[in-house]
Design a protein around this motif. Sequence first.
Motif, short mmCIF file in Angstrom:
data_model
loop_
_atom_site.label_atom_id
_atom_site.label_comp_id
_atom_site.label_asym_id
_atom_site.label_seq_id
_atom_site.Cartn_x
_atom_site.Cartn_y
_atom_site.Cartn_z
N ASN A 58 0.85 -1.19 0.00
CA ASN A 58 0.00 0.00 0.00
C ASN A 58 0.88 1.24 0.00
OD1 ASN A 58 -2.48 -1.45 0.18
ND2 ASN A 58 -2.11 -1.77 2.37
N ALA A 60 0.79 5.47 -0.32
CA ALA A 60 -0.08 6.65 -0.26
C ALA A 60 0.64 7.90 -0.77
CB ALA A 60 -0.54 6.87 1.18
N GLU A 62 0.03 12.15 -1.04
CA GLU A 62 -0.81 13.31 -0.70
C GLU A 62 -0.68 14.34 -1.81
OE1 GLU A 62 -1.23 16.67 2.84
OE2 GLU A 62 -0.05 14.87 3.15
#
Length: 209
Positions: A58, A60, A62
């Motif tokens: 996973n 991520a 921003e």
Amino acid sequence: MSKAKRYFGALALVSGAALTLVACGNNKNAKTNDAADTHHKFSQTVPVKSVKKGGTLNYAIESDSPFTGIFLPELSDTATDTEVAGPGQEGLFSVNDQYKINNKGAATFKLDRKAKTVTIEVKKGVKWSDGKQVNAKDVEYAYEIIANKDSKSQRYTDSLADIVGLAEYHEGKSKKISGIEMPDGENGRKVVIHFKQMKPGMLQSGNGY
């Protein structure tokens, strides 16, 4: 900036302020000293673990801009798409410390100033994810996508228009880019690109050609 980077940045700022207060207070505040000592014992290294085969990672990101999910380099125009697609994409060329193109990558590169050509040869065994060999037509197709006016690719530049026949293809005056030659046919691995003029920057990565 990632959450981890902001966390460590804030931690460094707080730690600096704590050390300043200790110096000004002549070590009267024992709790502050304890906090500073605790900080110095904090490990910033990542634990070394054995490589795990398979599984899911996973990741991520921003971003203030919308995620468009366009992963084709010829059409992608956002930093987020480029970053997400990065691990699954390999460029044709490798470069040295000065960003000069060398022949250690997926393809070789040969510039001929007198003939005004650049010869690209994809190495044998360089394949797509489906196992098929990358061929000359694949290289040409990238130029066709960028130069096609209907694609509205932001990669189309005056530098690319220096390729013989590319401007005519872009304007719809020609169905082929006359300056892109495939000596061994579309299924071969060699492409010869003819230019109107040669530039020193052609030897460097990111030259726009």
